[in-house]
Write an enzyme that holds these catalytic residues in place. Sequence first.
Site, PDB file in Angstrom:
ATOM      1  N   ARG A   1     -19.468  -1.549  11.844  1.00  0.00           N
ATOM      2  CA  ARG A   1     -18.141  -1.856  12.370  1.00  0.00           C
ATOM      3  C   ARG A   1     -17.531  -3.038  11.630  1.00  0.00           C
ATOM      4  O   ARG A   1     -18.225  -4.020  11.331  1.00  0.00           O
ATOM      5  CB  ARG A   1     -18.209  -2.161  13.867  1.00  0.00           C
ATOM      6  CG  ARG A   1     -18.643  -0.956  14.655  1.00  0.00           C
ATOM      7  CD  ARG A   1     -18.471  -1.121  16.162  1.00  0.00           C
ATOM      8  NE  ARG A   1     -19.150  -0.034  16.833  1.00  0.00           N
ATOM      9  CZ  ARG A   1     -18.706   1.214  16.926  1.00  0.00           C
ATOM     10  NH1 ARG A   1     -17.526   1.518  16.407  1.00  0.00           N
ATOM     11  NH2 ARG A   1     -19.407   2.154  17.515  1.00  0.00           N
ATOM     12  N   ASP A   2     -16.218  -2.916  11.333  1.00  0.00           N
ATOM     13  CA  ASP A   2     -15.503  -4.027  10.698  1.00  0.00           C
ATOM     14  C   ASP A   2     -15.475  -5.214  11.654  1.00  0.00           C
ATOM     15  O   ASP A   2     -15.257  -5.060  12.858  1.00  0.00           O
ATOM     16  CB  ASP A   2     -14.076  -3.596  10.328  1.00  0.00           C
ATOM     17  CG  ASP A   2     -13.419  -4.568   9.366  1.00  0.00           C
ATOM     18  OD1 ASP A   2     -13.192  -4.174   8.203  1.00  0.00           O
ATOM     19  OD2 ASP A   2     -13.129  -5.715   9.764  1.00  0.00           O
ATOM     20  N   ILE A   3     -15.709  -6.412  11.141  1.00  0.00           N
ATOM     21  CA  ILE A   3     -15.783  -7.615  11.955  1.00  0.00           C
ATOM     22  C   ILE A   3     -14.417  -8.001  12.533  1.00  0.00           C
ATOM     23  O   ILE A   3     -14.334  -8.714  13.527  1.00  0.00           O
ATOM     24  CB  ILE A   3     -16.366  -8.774  11.094  1.00  0.00           C
ATOM     25  CG1 ILE A   3     -17.007  -9.827  11.958  1.00  0.00           C
ATOM     26  CG2 ILE A   3     -15.333  -9.363  10.152  1.00  0.00           C
ATOM     27  CD1 ILE A   3     -17.906 -10.789  11.196  1.00  0.00           C
TER      28      ILE A   3
ATOM     29  N   ASN B 155      -9.474   0.090  -0.715  1.00  0.00           N
ATOM     30  CA  ASN B 155      -8.656  -0.803  -1.528  1.00  0.00           C
ATOM     31  C   ASN B 155      -9.377  -1.075  -2.839  1.00  0.00           C
ATOM     32  O   ASN B 155     -10.589  -1.284  -2.857  1.00  0.00           O
ATOM     33  CB  ASN B 155      -8.429  -2.123  -0.781  1.00  0.00           C
ATOM     34  CG  ASN B 155      -7.621  -1.922   0.485  1.00  0.00           C
ATOM     35  OD1 ASN B 155      -6.617  -1.210   0.468  1.00  0.00           O
ATOM     36  ND2 ASN B 155      -8.067  -2.518   1.574  1.00  0.00           N
TER      37      ASN B 155
ATOM     38  N   GLU C  81     -10.651  -7.324  -0.833  1.00  0.00           N
ATOM     39  CA  GLU C  81     -11.190  -8.665  -0.558  1.00  0.00           C
ATOM     40  C   GLU C  81     -12.682  -8.756  -0.861  1.00  0.00           C
ATOM     41  O   GLU C  81     -13.150  -9.792  -1.316  1.00  0.00           O
ATOM     42  CB  GLU C  81     -10.943  -9.036   0.909  1.00  0.00           C
ATOM     43  CG  GLU C  81      -9.472  -9.263   1.223  1.00  0.00           C
ATOM     44  CD  GLU C  81      -9.220  -9.488   2.701  1.00  0.00           C
ATOM     45  OE1 GLU C  81     -10.192  -9.552   3.472  1.00  0.00           O
ATOM     46  OE2 GLU C  81      -8.040  -9.575   3.056  1.00  0.00           O
ATOM     47  N   VAL C  82     -13.417  -7.710  -0.542  1.00  0.00           N
ATOM     48  CA  VAL C  82     -14.868  -7.729  -0.759  1.00  0.00           C
ATOM     49  C   VAL C  82     -15.182  -6.814  -1.943  1.00  0.00           C
ATOM     50  O   VAL C  82     -14.865  -5.618  -1.915  1.00  0.00           O
ATOM     51  CB  VAL C  82     -15.639  -7.267   0.496  1.00  0.00           C
ATOM     52  CG1 VAL C  82     -17.138  -7.282   0.228  1.00  0.00           C
ATOM     53  CG2 VAL C  82     -15.302  -8.166   1.690  1.00  0.00           C
TER      54      VAL C  82
ATOM     55  N   HIS D 114     -16.142  -0.017  -0.647  1.00  0.00           N
ATOM     56  CA  HIS D 114     -16.220   0.356   0.764  1.00  0.00           C
ATOM     57  C   HIS D 114     -15.014   1.196   1.144  1.00  0.00           C
ATOM     58  O   HIS D 114     -13.928   1.020   0.606  1.00  0.00           O
ATOM     59  CB  HIS D 114     -16.296  -0.877   1.678  1.00  0.00           C
ATOM     60  CG  HIS D 114     -15.215  -1.882   1.442  1.00  0.00           C
ATOM     61  ND1 HIS D 114     -15.228  -2.746   0.386  1.00  0.00           N
ATOM     62  CD2 HIS D 114     -14.078  -2.158   2.130  1.00  0.00           C
ATOM     63  CE1 HIS D 114     -14.171  -3.529   0.432  1.00  0.00           C
ATOM     64  NE2 HIS D 114     -13.431  -3.176   1.467  1.00  0.00           N
TER      65      HIS D 114
ATOM     66  N   HIS E 145     -12.744   2.204   4.479  1.00  0.00           N
ATOM     67  CA  HIS E 145     -12.411   1.926   5.874  1.00  0.00           C
ATOM     68  C   HIS E 145     -12.179   3.261   6.581  1.00  0.00           C
ATOM     69  O   HIS E 145     -11.459   4.114   6.050  1.00  0.00           O
ATOM     70  CB  HIS E 145     -11.109   1.132   5.985  1.00  0.00           C
ATOM     71  CG  HIS E 145     -11.113  -0.216   5.338  1.00  0.00           C
ATOM     72  ND1 HIS E 145     -11.152  -1.374   6.070  1.00  0.00           N
ATOM     73  CD2 HIS E 145     -11.072  -0.590   4.036  1.00  0.00           C
ATOM     74  CE1 HIS E 145     -11.128  -2.421   5.239  1.00  0.00           C
ATOM     75  NE2 HIS E 145     -11.068  -1.974   4.008  1.00  0.00           N
TER      76      HIS E 145
HETATM   77  P1  AMP Z   1     -10.924  -5.048   1.884  1.00  0.00           P
HETATM   78  O1  AMP Z   1      -9.631  -5.823   1.935  1.00  0.00           O
HETATM   79  O2  AMP Z   1     -10.684  -3.584   1.725  1.00  0.00           O
HETATM   80  O3  AMP Z   1     -11.863  -5.602   0.826  1.00  0.00           O
HETATM   81  O4  AMP Z   1     -11.587  -5.204   3.303  1.00  0.00           O
HETATM   82  C1  AMP Z   1     -12.713  -6.011   3.592  1.00  0.00           C
HETATM   83  C2  AMP Z   1     -13.037  -5.819   5.054  1.00  0.00           C
HETATM   84  O5  AMP Z   1     -14.315  -6.357   5.289  1.00  0.00           O
HETATM   85  C3  AMP Z   1     -12.064  -6.497   6.024  1.00  0.00           C
HETATM   86  O6  AMP Z   1     -11.514  -5.508   6.885  1.00  0.00           O
HETATM   87  C4  AMP Z   1     -12.968  -7.485   6.780  1.00  0.00           C
HETATM   88  O7  AMP Z   1     -12.607  -7.629   8.137  1.00  0.00           O
HETATM   89  C5  AMP Z   1     -14.340  -6.863   6.609  1.00  0.00           C
HETATM   90  N1  AMP Z   1     -15.470  -7.771   6.706  1.00  0.00           N
HETATM   91  C6  AMP Z   1     -15.643  -8.945   6.039  1.00  0.00           C
HETATM   92  N2  AMP Z   1     -16.842  -9.485   6.351  1.00  0.00           N
HETATM   93  C7  AMP Z   1     -17.446  -8.636   7.218  1.00  0.00           C
HETATM   94  C8  AMP Z   1     -18.699  -8.630   7.906  1.00  0.00           C
HETATM   95  N3  AMP Z   1     -19.593  -9.627   7.759  1.00  0.00           N
HETATM   96  N4  AMP Z   1     -18.989  -7.586   8.709  1.00  0.00           N
HETATM   97  C9  AMP Z   1     -18.101  -6.574   8.876  1.00  0.00           C
HETATM   98  N5  AMP Z   1     -16.910  -6.526   8.257  1.00  0.00           N
HETATM   99  C10 AMP Z   1     -16.576  -7.544   7.444  1.00  0.00           C
END
Ligand code: AMP
Length: 123
Positions: A33-35, A92, A100-101, A105, A107
Amino acid sequence: MTAYDDGNIFAKILRGEIPCDKVYENDHALAFRDINPQTPVHILVIPKGRYVSMDDFSAQASDAEIAGFTRAVGQVARDAGVAATGYRFLANHGQDGRQEVAHFHVHVFGGKNLGRMIKPVDK
Ligand code: AMP
């Protein structure tokens, strides 16, 4: 192509260094689950391999990894109960995609009417 950074947060989750709210796992993918959920159902599906983005994954991953990952996305949506009502999956990539990460991944959003796909830009 951007080099993979093993210090990213999803790499830490895969190594078990930080926890996640896991909902599904197979040989090639992990889902949790997304945090910071944006919709009632908001799950992230990640490959277990070291891929930065869809660009990287689509070019470098094996057929088995791509199959395992794709099956995981579908299974997660069915398990979450949104396959019948509808859902959106989104990845993304890079700067314009506001990724961001830097571990690939997808969503999975659902549990409500999600509205338009993309907010129209000003002309
Ligand atoms: P993106 O902008 O597509 O890279 O989205 C990164 C997603 O990772 C965001 O929706 C964050 O809320 C989610 N996220 C970041 N850290 C964590 C975590 N530790 N556990 C679950 N989701 C996370």
